[in-house]
Design an enzyme around this catalytic site. Structure first.
Site, PDB file in Angstrom:
ATOM      1  NE  ARG A  86     -12.097  -7.150  -9.564  1.00 31.33           N
ATOM      2  CZ  ARG A  86     -11.556  -6.970  -8.374  1.00 31.33           C
ATOM      3  NH1 ARG A  86     -10.253  -7.097  -8.197  1.00 31.33           N
ATOM      4  NH2 ARG A  86     -12.301  -6.637  -7.352  1.00 31.33           N
ATOM      5  CD  GLU A  98     -12.760  -7.156   2.159  1.00 30.93           C
ATOM      6  OE1 GLU A  98     -13.167  -7.303   0.989  1.00 30.93           O
ATOM      7  OE2 GLU A  98     -11.610  -6.775   2.430  1.00 30.93           O
ATOM      8  CD  GLU A 111     -24.391   4.579   7.010  1.00 30.51           C
ATOM      9  OE1 GLU A 111     -25.476   4.127   6.608  1.00 30.51           O
ATOM     10  OE2 GLU A 111     -23.819   5.543   6.486  1.00 30.51           O
ATOM     11  CD  GLU A 129      -8.219 -12.372  -1.425  1.00 32.63           C
ATOM     12  OE1 GLU A 129      -7.475 -13.203  -1.986  1.00 32.63           O
ATOM     13  OE2 GLU A 129      -8.025 -11.145  -1.470  1.00 32.63           O
ATOM     14  CG  ASP A 170     -11.702  -2.217  -1.236  1.00 28.70           C
ATOM     15  OD1 ASP A 170     -12.536  -2.887  -1.855  1.00 28.70           O
ATOM     16  OD2 ASP A 170     -10.665  -2.691  -0.746  1.00 28.70           O
ATOM     17  NE  ARG A 176      -8.002   2.261  -1.958  1.00 27.71           N
ATOM     18  CZ  ARG A 176      -7.988   1.135  -1.276  1.00 27.71           C
ATOM     19  NH1 ARG A 176      -7.135   0.981  -0.282  1.00 27.71           N
ATOM     20  NH2 ARG A 176      -8.796   0.137  -1.563  1.00 27.71           N
ATOM     21  CD  GLU A 227     -15.599  -6.128  -8.452  1.00 25.05           C
ATOM     22  OE1 GLU A 227     -15.022  -6.142  -9.556  1.00 25.05           O
ATOM     23  OE2 GLU A 227     -15.003  -6.294  -7.380  1.00 25.05           O
ATOM     24  CD  GLU A 256      -5.854  -4.758  -3.105  1.00 30.50           C
ATOM     25  OE1 GLU A 256      -6.270  -5.906  -3.309  1.00 30.50           O
ATOM     26  OE2 GLU A 256      -6.376  -3.974  -2.291  1.00 30.50           O
ATOM     27  CG  ASN A 269      -5.983 -11.291  -5.207  1.00 29.36           C
ATOM     28  OD1 ASN A 269      -5.564 -10.358  -5.888  1.00 29.36           O
ATOM     29  ND2 ASN A 269      -6.684 -11.093  -4.099  1.00 29.36           N
ATOM     30  CE  LYS A 279     -12.882  -3.817  -5.484  1.00 26.06           C
ATOM     31  NZ  LYS A 279     -12.155  -4.074  -4.227  1.00 26.06           N
TER      32      LYS A 279
HETATM   33  C1  GCU Z   1     -10.217  -5.754  -1.244  1.00 26.51           C
HETATM   34  C2  GCU Z   1     -10.071  -7.063  -0.502  1.00 26.51           C
HETATM   35  C3  GCU Z   1      -9.095  -7.989  -1.162  1.00 26.51           C
HETATM   36  C4  GCU Z   1      -9.422  -8.117  -2.642  1.00 26.51           C
HETATM   37  C5  GCU Z   1      -9.521  -6.756  -3.287  1.00 26.51           C
HETATM   38  C6  GCU Z   1     -10.022  -6.815  -4.717  1.00 26.51           C
HETATM   39  O1  GCU Z   1      -9.074  -4.981  -1.085  1.00 26.51           O
HETATM   40  O2  GCU Z   1      -9.672  -6.813   0.818  1.00 26.51           O
HETATM   41  O3  GCU Z   1      -9.176  -9.231  -0.525  1.00 26.51           O
HETATM   42  O4  GCU Z   1      -8.470  -8.882  -3.283  1.00 26.51           O
HETATM   43  O5  GCU Z   1     -10.445  -5.971  -2.604  1.00 26.51           O
HETATM   44  O6  GCU Z   1     -11.167  -6.456  -4.938  1.00 26.51           O
HETATM   45  O7  GCU Z   1      -9.295  -7.191  -5.606  1.00 26.51           O
END
Ligand code: GCU
Length: 642
Positions: free
Chosen positions: A290, A364, A474, A130, A336, A307, A358, A257, A173, A331
């Site tokens: 997390r 990404e 940036e 991912e 994000d 958010r 984190e 999520e 995930n 984070k």
């Molecule tokens: C972001 C990311 C996801 C990931 C999520 C996370 O949203 O796009 O792929 O799963 O962060 O940190 O859990």
């Protein structure tokens, strides 16, 4: 694996050793690694006929992972607080030798500021990663653990050489196949991975599924208040530690999520975390829990939900309720992993709770290892930004923050990271997690010298490019802290309204007159989550750092920045400049053709061309978007492409 990039920062040295080493002292893995390093880096096998003695010794007076290097004309002594400290000492000395530092004057004490220096891999059992941009998983193939053993060892060495001491191998995930890692089916193979990493001082972490009691244990619920669920986790921990006695612990993404979690069952996050923490505690294990929790089903018309406020709202009231072996993994920003965000107000706010910071090394939102982007520069800014009135994050790193974690950027690509220069980000992460006071500049220079040699004609231009790269990216990305103007799902390339009317809570709310979200106490009140000093800083347009202006404030396009330029003109200018900067990078890189191995030179050249196309697209799409919205032309009369 003959490719240049495969050796990463452990390239054969371009400097000469100047002596024949003779090794003495404590025989252990570090001793062997040091001998191996001398041979593979300098082509010199240490032997009895050596003319310079290097001894490895344990010094119980030193902290466990610490080491000293003390040299004089007669010889050099590496002392470690343990065999692990010695291992770090061995790598530390090898790096210094590669950088050409004279051994006879070395007088160094090194000890990590942060106890847990962690890499999270987001690898799936089917071998995909991912948000991975460097090939397939190093750990998984075809639904289960599967790897190339020499490569895995080389990876362990790379990570240990920069001080990383814990890794998770499976995605946060957790899907059914990797959920099984904690069962009799998954553990024998995972234990073999642990065996590879163990001598290198790296302990495994397993990402676990909150519903494990149901999907693996056959229980009707995963409710943490149910004694059968507590028993399930206790049994699971016992089983896991039979196979991997030094496991660092579990990692959990819950209520996030669409993942299940305690909130979905009417329980709190501490209830969810503690039940697992208590299962792990008898074995010395920890749970990384997390804090990336927010409403991912927001209606864009709802302007009261914001958010960035979510993690703090969820966790701050629970301070003091988490067991001692829970680390809340936060984070760095409240959004994000965007290119520009303030620090999360949760960092340092919880004084009774262990926290982990984190980062994301995998790029990404920052160019996906096609575009050049030195993450260390961003991390340095994060460490340097105040989060409370009393202290800076750099200090927090050694106190409330007990872990520094990052999402890995590695895969099966021959050079590990896809973009060769993205290796700098992995390198800098390990070194910064060891000691956050180290500067991006120093770490970048070290990485360049270890990889390409110490010749200033190579070292200077590449270091300069890397150090500038974050700002260049940036410039052509979303302006002034807005973020999120990316294409949906895959997150590469521009789409100014891609996320604007979606459920993810990621809105910039641009109209033809104004843009940005008012997050001050007059707006969503996000700023109220910060300590007074920081709140005041962001609250006022006058003191808010301009690079974050549109994160905190809603402003008209005609708003004048400190240099007298309008907001809109700033957007036009930076987007034109970003492209010119990438063109300059290409010229610099082309000029290095004779100084860099051809394969490496070509691969970076190709990536820079991809970056140029991306920067041009960003410039055109973003500038066109704002031109169409506002009808205000570029003051400099440049063509804004449609
Ligand atoms: C972001 C990311 C996801 C990931 C999520 C996370 O949203 O796009 O792929 O799963 O962060 O940190 O859990």
């Amino acid at each position: 694996m003959g490719s240049f990039g495969y050796r990463a920062w452990l390239q054969p040295a371009k400097t000469q050793l100047g002596f024949l080493p003779k090794l003495t002292g404590h025989r252990c893995f570090a001793f062997e690694e040091f001998a191996y390093g001398l041979e593979s880096l300098f082509g010199k096998k240490p032997g009895d006929d050596g003319d310079y003695a290097i001894s490895l010794e344990i010094d119980k007076g030193l902290p466990w992972e610490a080491y000293t290097l003390r040299g004089d004309l007669a010889g050099l002594r590496i002392a470690g607080g343990s065999e692990k400290g010695l291992l770090y000492g061995a790598y530390g000395l090898l790096a210094r030798l590669c950088l050409g530092e004279p051994v006879e004057t070395l007088n160094i004490l090194e000890k990590p500021t942060v106890a847990h220096r962690v890499l999270n891999h987001w690898d799936n059992a089917d071998g995909t990663i991912e948000r991975g941009y460097a090939g397939k998983s190093i750990f998984f193939q075809g639904g289960r653990i599967g790897y190339d053993l020499p490569r895995l060892k080389d990876y362990a060495r790379l990570l240990a050489s920069i001080g990383i001491n814990e890794i998770s191998v499976n995605n946060v995930n957790v899907y059914p196949d990797s959920a099984k890692l904690i069962t009799e089916e998954g553990l024998p193979d995972l234990a073999k991975v642990a065996e590879v990493f163990r001598p290198f001082g790296i302990r495994l972490i397993i990402s676990v599924h909150f519903d494990s009691p149901v999907i693996l244990g056959g229980l009707p619920t995963a409710d943490p208040a149910d004694p059968a669920v507590a028993k399930y986790w206790a049994d699971a921990a016992k089983r896991v530690y039979q196979y991997i006695p030094d496991l660092a612990g579990f990692l959990m993404k819950a209520d996030s999520e669409f993942r299940s979690g305690p909130a979905a069952l009417g329980r709190t996050q501490d209830e969810g975390a503690n039940i697992i923490a208590r299962a792990l505690a008898p074995f010395g294990g920890r749970i990384y829990w997390r804090c990336f929790i927010y409403n991912c089903k927001q209606d864009w018309r709802d302007t009261t939900t914001d958010r960035p406020k979510a993690a703090y709202n969820e966790f701050f009231p629970l301070d003091g309720k988490f067991d001692d072996n829970v680390i809340l993994q936060v984070k760095h920003g409240p959004s994000d992993f965007q290119v520009r965000e303030p620090n999360s107000p949760l960092l340092g706010a919880m004084t009774q709770t262990h926290q982990g910071l984190e980062f994301q090394i995998t790029q990404e939102y920052t160019g996906q290892q096609k575009d050049l982007y030195a993450t260390a520069v961003q991390w340095e800014e994060i460490f340097d930004t105040p989060v409370t009135d009393a202290c800076m994050t750099r200090d927090l790193a050694g106190r409330e923050v007990t872990a520094i974690v990052a999402v890995a950027n590695t895969g099966t690509d021959a050079n590990w990271t896809g973009h060769l220069l993205a290796q700098a980000n992995l390198y800098a992460f390990g070194r910064m997690a060891w000691n956050p006071a180290q500067t991006a500049e120093q770490l970048t220079r070290d990485w360049v010298a270890l990889t390409f040699g110490t010749d200033p004609a190579v070292k200077e231009p590449i270091s300069a490019m890397l150090l500038e790269s974050r700002w260049v990216y940036e410039k052509y990305n979303a302006p002034l802290g807005l973020g999120w103007m990316v294409n949906i799902n895959h997150h590469y390339g521009p789409s100014p309204e891609g996320y604007e009317y979606m459920k993810w809570g990621t809105y910039h709310r641009a109209t033809h007159t104004a843009i940005g979200v008012d997050r001050t106490t007059h707006g969503t009140e996000f700023t109220a989550q910060y300590h007074q000093y920081v709140r005041d800083l962001y609250e006022s347009k006058k003191t808010c750092p301009e690079k974050l202006l549109l994160f905190f404030h809603r402003l008209p396009y005609t708003y004048k920045l400190k240099n007298g330029q309008t907001l809109l003109q700033y957007i036009y200018d930076t987007h034109f400049e970003g492209v010119e900067d990438v063109q300059r990078f290409i010229t610099i890189w082309d000029s290095l053709q004779d100084k860099i191995p051809p394969e490496a030179h070509t691969s970076v050249q190709e990536r820079l061309q991809l970056q140029l196309a991306n920067a041009q697209e960003w410039r055109d799409v973003i500038n066109n978007y704002f031109y169409r919205l506002t009808g205000i032309p570029d003051e400099k009369g440049r063509k804004v492409y449609g």
